[in-house]
Design a protein around this motif. Structure first.
Motif, PDB file in Angstrom:
ATOM      1  N   GLY A 134       0.798  -1.222   0.000  1.00  0.00           N
ATOM      2  CA  GLY A 134       0.000   0.000   0.000  1.00  0.00           C
ATOM      3  C   GLY A 134       0.828   1.268   0.000  1.00  0.00           C
ATOM      4  N   CYS A 135       2.138   1.153  -0.136  1.00  0.00           N
ATOM      5  CA  CYS A 135       3.005   2.330   0.036  1.00  0.00           C
ATOM      6  C   CYS A 135       2.715   3.426  -0.982  1.00  0.00           C
ATOM      7  CB  CYS A 135       4.474   1.920   0.001  1.00  0.00           C
ATOM      8  SG  CYS A 135       5.049   1.275  -1.587  1.00  0.00           S
ATOM      9  N   ILE A 136       2.353   3.062  -2.210  1.00  0.00           N
ATOM     10  CA  ILE A 136       2.084   4.072  -3.236  1.00  0.00           C
ATOM     11  C   ILE A 136       0.815   4.839  -2.902  1.00  0.00           C
ATOM     12  CG2 ILE A 136       1.469   4.408  -5.655  1.00  0.00           C
ATOM     13  CD1 ILE A 136       3.261   1.980  -6.312  1.00  0.00           C
ATOM     14  N   LEU A 137      -0.289   4.131  -2.750  1.00  0.00           N
ATOM     15  CA  LEU A 137      -1.576   4.771  -2.479  1.00  0.00           C
ATOM     16  C   LEU A 137      -1.548   5.565  -1.184  1.00  0.00           C
ATOM     17  CD1 LEU A 137      -4.575   5.118  -3.221  1.00  0.00           C
ATOM     18  CD2 LEU A 137      -5.036   3.049  -1.875  1.00  0.00           C
ATOM     19  N   ILE A 138      -1.012   4.972  -0.128  1.00  0.00           N
ATOM     20  CA  ILE A 138      -0.994   5.627   1.182  1.00  0.00           C
ATOM     21  C   ILE A 138      -0.143   6.889   1.141  1.00  0.00           C
ATOM     22  CG2 ILE A 138      -0.209   5.342   3.575  1.00  0.00           C
ATOM     23  CD1 ILE A 138      -1.024   2.321   3.209  1.00  0.00           C
ATOM     24  N   SER A 139       0.996   6.839   0.479  1.00  0.00           N
ATOM     25  CA  SER A 139       1.850   8.025   0.376  1.00  0.00           C
ATOM     26  C   SER A 139       1.160   9.142  -0.387  1.00  0.00           C
ATOM     27  CB  SER A 139       3.174   7.670  -0.306  1.00  0.00           C
ATOM     28  OG  SER A 139       3.922   6.749   0.455  1.00  0.00           O
ATOM     29  N   VAL A 140       0.506   8.791  -1.497  1.00  0.00           N
ATOM     30  CA  VAL A 140      -0.198   9.811  -2.277  1.00  0.00           C
ATOM     31  C   VAL A 140      -1.284  10.473  -1.435  1.00  0.00           C
ATOM     32  CG1 VAL A 140      -1.738  10.195  -4.235  1.00  0.00           C
ATOM     33  CG2 VAL A 140       0.303   8.790  -4.522  1.00  0.00           C
ATOM     34  N   LEU A 141      -2.112   9.677  -0.768  1.00  0.00           N
ATOM     35  CA  LEU A 141      -3.198  10.230   0.035  1.00  0.00           C
ATOM     36  C   LEU A 141      -2.663  11.040   1.208  1.00  0.00           C
ATOM     37  CD1 LEU A 141      -5.617   7.159   0.060  1.00  0.00           C
ATOM     38  CD2 LEU A 141      -5.898   9.299  -1.225  1.00  0.00           C
ATOM     39  N   TYR A 142      -1.615  10.552   1.833  1.00  0.00           N
ATOM     40  CA  TYR A 142      -1.021  11.221   2.993  1.00  0.00           C
ATOM     41  C   TYR A 142      -0.522  12.622   2.616  1.00  0.00           C
ATOM     42  CZ  TYR A 142       2.157  11.935   6.972  1.00  0.00           C
ATOM     43  OH  TYR A 142       2.815  12.446   8.076  1.00  0.00           O
ATOM     44  N   TYR A 143       0.244  12.719   1.535  1.00  0.00           N
ATOM     45  CA  TYR A 143       0.841  14.006   1.176  1.00  0.00           C
ATOM     46  C   TYR A 143      -0.144  14.918   0.448  1.00  0.00           C
ATOM     47  CZ  TYR A 143       5.335  12.439   2.851  1.00  0.00           C
ATOM     48  OH  TYR A 143       6.359  12.002   3.667  1.00  0.00           O
ATOM     49  N   LEU A 144      -1.097  14.343  -0.255  1.00  0.00           N
ATOM     50  CA  LEU A 144      -2.107  15.175  -0.882  1.00  0.00           C
ATOM     51  C   LEU A 144      -2.940  15.894   0.178  1.00  0.00           C
ATOM     52  CD1 LEU A 144      -3.496  16.127  -3.469  1.00  0.00           C
ATOM     53  CD2 LEU A 144      -5.019  14.139  -3.272  1.00  0.00           C
ATOM     54  N   LYS A 145      -3.303  15.174   1.222  1.00  0.00           N
ATOM     55  CA  LYS A 145      -4.077  15.779   2.311  1.00  0.00           C
ATOM     56  C   LYS A 145      -3.293  16.916   2.954  1.00  0.00           C
ATOM     57  CE  LYS A 145      -6.374  14.666   6.689  1.00  0.00           C
ATOM     58  NZ  LYS A 145      -6.707  13.575   7.648  1.00  0.00           N
ATOM     59  N   ARG A 146      -2.007  16.713   3.181  1.00  0.00           N
ATOM     60  CA  ARG A 146      -1.204  17.753   3.818  1.00  0.00           C
ATOM     61  C   ARG A 146      -0.973  18.946   2.892  1.00  0.00           C
ATOM     62  NH1 ARG A 146      -1.442  13.630   6.262  1.00  0.00           N
ATOM     63  NH2 ARG A 146      -0.983  13.363   8.479  1.00  0.00           N
ATOM     64  N   SER A 147      -0.868  18.706   1.612  1.00  0.00           N
ATOM     65  CA  SER A 147      -0.740  19.815   0.668  1.00  0.00           C
ATOM     66  C   SER A 147      -1.999  20.670   0.671  1.00  0.00           C
ATOM     67  CB  SER A 147      -0.486  19.286  -0.745  1.00  0.00           C
ATOM     68  OG  SER A 147       0.785  18.685  -0.838  1.00  0.00           O
ATOM     69  N   ARG A 148      -3.137  20.010   0.743  1.00  0.00           N
ATOM     70  CA  ARG A 148      -4.395  20.746   0.745  1.00  0.00           C
ATOM     71  C   ARG A 148      -4.572  21.536   2.036  1.00  0.00           C
ATOM     72  NH1 ARG A 148      -7.243  16.944  -1.218  1.00  0.00           N
ATOM     73  NH2 ARG A 148      -7.780  15.978   0.762  1.00  0.00           N
ATOM     74  N   LEU A 149      -4.177  20.922   3.159  1.00  0.00           N
ATOM     75  CA  LEU A 149      -4.330  21.589   4.448  1.00  0.00           C
ATOM     76  C   LEU A 149      -3.414  22.812   4.574  1.00  0.00           C
ATOM     77  CD1 LEU A 149      -4.572  18.532   6.867  1.00  0.00           C
ATOM     78  CD2 LEU A 149      -6.415  20.083   6.224  1.00  0.00           C
ATOM     79  N   THR A 150      -2.225  22.710   4.020  1.00  0.00           N
ATOM     80  CA  THR A 150      -1.252  23.798   4.145  1.00  0.00           C
ATOM     81  C   THR A 150      -1.318  24.790   2.995  1.00  0.00           C
ATOM     82  OG1 THR A 150       0.477  22.553   2.980  1.00  0.00           O
ATOM     83  CG2 THR A 150       0.352  22.286   5.375  1.00  0.00           C
ATOM     84  N   GLY A 151      -2.058  24.409   1.929  1.00  0.00           N
ATOM     85  CA  GLY A 151      -2.097  25.269   0.753  1.00  0.00           C
ATOM     86  C   GLY A 151      -0.784  25.285   0.014  1.00  0.00           C
TER      87      GLY A 151
END
Length: 302
Positions: free
Chosen positions: A130-147
């Motif tokens: 799951g490293c690909i999917l989890i990494s994408v979701l993890y960092y996408l969420k943080r990019s959105r939160l921080t702008g």
């Protein structure tokens, strides 16, 4: 027995066994067993190691000398700055695969992936740990939160698919570890997937069957063969995924593959011949072809 003496003894045994990076592996196992940092080790190399810790260390060194992967001994591997649980049921995440994640994140944060009902649906085919999917979701969420350069307001939903139930159990554990919400389904590629996706990611088995016996012992003897074997020419799963993905991609959706260093031309041609546009190749840090991606703009009728 001091820390330095233990580490030196471990290195020597791994050297004799022909283990690459013997000194580094000896240190990692010492760190794993004792919990000490490198700072402590260099500041106090004469510190005594407890007898029970030394016996455990010696046991792990012996197993590593038998070419059992370091990550199987510690149960962990870092990927994209995150720590993932791994075992004999999944491929060990490799740095090369980070190029796939970075490519996906670039398209997502630039708002270039189609959304449905204000949600971007992602599918990771052959998800393994799951490293690909989890990494994408993890960092996408943080990019959105921080702008942080994120131009998409859509919520991302992820699905990981794999033929191995044991691999999916590891993926679910990793998702929980990193507080990522994802759905995992078991089946032969798209068999039980359903739905449509703005992006499909995949690092499928791509080693030619005849080449598997020539791989390092750590890979050949300990990675799951079903996650390595791409059949006779290494392209079996690319053919199937390229063809079948059209049914599951939103119009304008993107398909992104990791590839073997010598497979860019064949996978590019497969995608173009199947109706994908803007098919491009991205290289890894070593300058080798590593990722192929393209967009599917047609409505597939089956």
């Amino acid at each position: 027995m001091t820390l330095r003496e233990a580490c030196d003894a471990g290195r020597q045994e791994l050297d004799r066994a022909g283990i690459p990076d013997a000194a580094l592996d000896a240190w990692y196992l010492l760190e794993y067993v004792t919990g000490i940092t490198r700072t402590v080790y260099f500041a106090e190399p004469g510190m005594q190691i407890a007898d029970e810790q030394y016996e455990r260390y010696r046991s792990l060194i012996k197993k590593r000398a038998e070419h059992i992967p370091l990550q199987h001994l510690t149960g962990e591997q870092e990927f994209m700055g995150l720590c993932f649980r791994v075992n004999e049921n999944v491929l060990i995440p490799r740095q090369d695969t980070e190029i796939l994640v970075e490519t996906a994140l670039k398209f997502l944060t630039d708002g270039k992936i189609p959304a449905a009902d204000n949600s971007i649906h992602l599918l990771d085919m052959c998800t393994g740990s799951g490293c690909i999917l989890i990494s994408v979701l993890y960092y996408l969420k943080r990019s959105r939160l921080t702008g942080n350069g994120c131009r998409t307001e859509a919520h991302a939903r992820g699905t990981g698919a794999d033929i191995s139930e044991k691999a999916l159990a590891v993926a679910e554990e990793n998702a929980a570890r990193h507080h990522v919400e994802a759905r995992f389904v078991q089946g032969d590629l798209f068999a039980n997937v359903g739905g449509r996706y703005g992006m499909i990611l995949s690092n499928p088995p791509y080693i030619r069957t005849a080449e598997i016996e020539r791989l390092q012992d750590e890979v050949r003897m300990h990675d799951p063969i079903c996650a390595l074997d791409g059949k006779e020419d290494g392209l079996y799963f690319y053919r199937r995924i390229v063809k079948e993905s059209r049914t599951y991609l939103e119009k304008g959706g993107m398909l992104i593959f990791e590839i073997g260093y010598d497979q860019a031309r064949e996978v590019t041609e497969l995608m173009i011949q199947t109706g994908f546009s803007d098919v491009r190749v991205r290289k890894d840090l070593a300058g080798l072809d590593r990722v192929v991606y393209g967009r599917y703009d047609n409505e597939w009728k089956g």
